[in-house]
Design a protein around this motif. Structure first.
Motif, PDB file in Angstrom:
ATOM      1  N   ARG A   8       0.895  -1.331   0.040  1.00 15.32           N
ATOM      2  CA  ARG A   8       0.029  -0.117  -0.069  1.00 15.32           C
ATOM      3  C   ARG A   8       0.854   1.251   0.059  1.00 15.32           C
ATOM      4  O   ARG A   8       2.005   1.159   0.559  1.00 15.32           O
ATOM      5  CB  ARG A   8      -0.852  -0.019   1.336  1.00 15.32           C
ATOM      6  CG  ARG A   8      -1.808  -1.040   1.194  1.00 15.32           C
ATOM      7  CD  ARG A   8      -2.841  -1.258  -0.034  1.00 15.32           C
ATOM      8  NE  ARG A   8      -3.786  -2.142  -0.016  1.00 15.32           N
ATOM      9  CZ  ARG A   8      -5.112  -1.973  -0.032  1.00 15.32           C
ATOM     10  NH1 ARG A   8      -5.758  -0.711   0.290  1.00 15.32           N
ATOM     11  NH2 ARG A   8      -6.115  -3.135   0.234  1.00 15.32           N
ATOM     12  N   HIS A   9       0.359   2.271  -0.633  1.00 18.03           N
ATOM     13  CA  HIS A   9       1.193   3.512  -0.773  1.00 18.03           C
ATOM     14  C   HIS A   9       1.719   3.865   0.413  1.00 18.03           C
ATOM     15  O   HIS A   9       0.801   4.233   1.681  1.00 18.03           O
ATOM     16  CB  HIS A   9       0.282   4.625  -1.563  1.00 18.03           C
ATOM     17  CG  HIS A   9       1.073   5.682  -1.943  1.00 18.03           C
ATOM     18  ND1 HIS A   9       1.941   5.695  -3.096  1.00 18.03           N
ATOM     19  CD2 HIS A   9       1.387   6.990  -1.463  1.00 18.03           C
ATOM     20  CE1 HIS A   9       2.514   6.783  -3.467  1.00 18.03           C
ATOM     21  NE2 HIS A   9       2.307   7.492  -2.524  1.00 18.03           N
TER      22      HIS A   9
ATOM     23  N   ASN B  91       7.205   4.986  -4.802  1.00 17.82           N
ATOM     24  CA  ASN B  91       6.459   6.138  -4.976  1.00 17.82           C
ATOM     25  C   ASN B  91       5.238   5.728  -5.673  1.00 17.82           C
ATOM     26  O   ASN B  91       4.434   6.879  -5.723  1.00 17.82           O
ATOM     27  CB  ASN B  91       7.274   7.341  -5.331  1.00 17.82           C
ATOM     28  CG  ASN B  91       7.648   7.197  -6.839  1.00 17.82           C
ATOM     29  OD1 ASN B  91       7.245   6.171  -7.397  1.00 17.82           O
ATOM     30  ND2 ASN B  91       8.242   8.088  -7.363  1.00 17.82           N
ATOM     31  N   GLY B  92       5.065   4.923  -6.037  1.00 17.20           N
ATOM     32  CA  GLY B  92       3.700   4.158  -6.640  1.00 17.20           C
ATOM     33  C   GLY B  92       3.934   3.107  -7.457  1.00 17.20           C
ATOM     34  O   GLY B  92       4.809   2.376  -7.371  1.00 17.20           O
TER      35      GLY B  92
END
Length: 392
Positions: free
Chosen positions: A248-249, A327-328
């Motif tokens: 998860r971010h 970062n994603g």
């Protein structure tokens, strides 16, 4: 516009929809299978490098993510990997196990699509392709679907249109829009089995694009030991794709770059060969470019013998638990599947029917059940499609 009548209408001619249609048709049901694409099984055709990783020998419910970790047990238990293998064998399709229980066609994924087409033909399934669905309505115990220039009705409607992963192949969130229209809850969809992207200081690792190594990737208590691949955007490879479904971010991903080595190995290497550099010691176990980059970041310069055992041991610990904070991800465009989807709380695990909407079913990737990399998602498609096909 005249309306044709059927026992079952299935939306989506992918893996789950085709299995459901064939199963229901061979039970004597009048089945209409609708897809906006011009051909059936488009995702099947590109899977497994064109050879279709069609199931996994180690299929079990604990290899799936879902808000309800028990939901998949019923369908997977009643239609197993062995059942699908038997179907493949009946059609004379040669296959092989690659690694970790992953089964592939010896020839082409086209063989699996042809097999499913043949199974649908045996069940007298009518397939309507190349026509977008413009309306779905429900009343008087019947579902009415308007598509292209036609209209059809049936007491049973199956949502098998998948998730939004790989939109360039026509994938959309249609399943979720339709589910919400009928009052079903949807667990927020997100990309799964997807490469992770790196930013900030970690962009230095982009210089390693194309370098791969066997690692253990970990998020929390979940870990996978497979290959990781550095890319020009970040991290990919089987270990990363697997762990991405759990990430998860904002969370770090920990990498053990040397999972085969025991604690204390680097101190032992220092005492055995004190004049070698850290990069040289690492290059015995890792690709040269990766060894040099990691050594540079660890900051032990010159000969290993000049460093203290404490410093060397600290370097070894970081190599075994190197934290990256992505970062994603590369998004739905690169995601092999979609996590989340139609809530399992809304569905019967036995039949895949919506509890509060009689005659409405959801199967396959449209549902909040997401498998590991390696044929697990196809097995869920076959099993959930079969479960619904046995009752619609």
């Amino acid at each position: 516009m005249t309306t044709s009548c059927y026992d079952t209408i299935i939306l989506g001619a992918g893996a789950a929809g085709l299995m459901c249609a064939a199963t229901a048709g061979q039970r004597g049901r009048r089945v209409l299978l609708i897809d906006h694409a011009e051909a059936i099984g488009k995702k099947i055709l590109i899977s497994g490098g064109g050879r279709c990783n069609f199931t996994n020998l180690h299929t079990a419910a604990d290899r799936y993510l879902s808000a309800n970790l028990h939901f998949a047990k019923s369908a997977l238990g009643r239609y197993s990997a062995a059942d699908f293998i038997a179907l493949v064998d009946r059609h004379g399709i040669a296959w092989h196990e690659k690694t970790l229980g992953q089964l592939f066609c010896d020839g082409s994924a086209k063989q699996i699509v042809a097999m499913l087409q043949d199974e649908c033909d045996r069940g007298g399934v009518e397939i309507a392709l190349g026509a977008a669905i413009s309306d779905v309505a429900h009343g008087d115990g019947q579902y009415r679907v308007t598509f292209g220039t036609r209209s059809a009705s049936a007491p049973a409607l199956v949502i098998a249109t998948g998730g939004p992963s790989i939109p360039q192949m026509g994938a959309t969130g249609f399943a979720y829009d339709l589910a919400r229209r009928f009052g079903l809850k949807v667990v927020e969809p997100r990309p799964a089995l997807v490469p992770l992207t790196l930013g900030g200081e970690e962009t230095l690792f982009r210089a390693l694009s194309g370098v791969a190594a066997e690692v253990v990737a970990r998020v929390g208590k979940t870990r996978f030991r497979e290959a990781a691949l550095f890319t020009h955007k970040g991290l990919s490879g089987p270990a990363i794709l697997q762990i991405s479904s759990y990430w998860r971010h904002g969370e770090p991903v920990a990498i053990d770059f040397l999972p085969a080595l025991k604690p204390g190995w680097l101190v032992a290497a220092k005492h055995a060969r004190p004049r070698v550099s850290l990069a040289s010691a690492l290059s015995n176990h890792l690709p040269g470019r990766l060894a040099e980059t990691l050594a540079d970041r660890l900051g032990i310069e010159g000969e290993l013998g000049a460093a203290t055992d404490k410093a060397v041991e600290a370097a070894a610990r970081q190599l075994a638990d190197w934290a990256f904070t992505p970062n994603g991800t590369e998004g739905f465009a690169k995601a092999e599947v979609t996590a989340g989807g139609i809530s399992t709380a809304e569905l019967s695990s036995q039949t895949m029917e919506a509890r509060k909407v009689p005659g409405l079913y959801a199967i396959g990737e449209a549902v909040d059940v997401t498998g590991w990399l390696g044929g697990y998602n196809f097995q869920w498609a076959w099993a959930s499609g079969w479960a619904a096909g046995m009752v619609v």
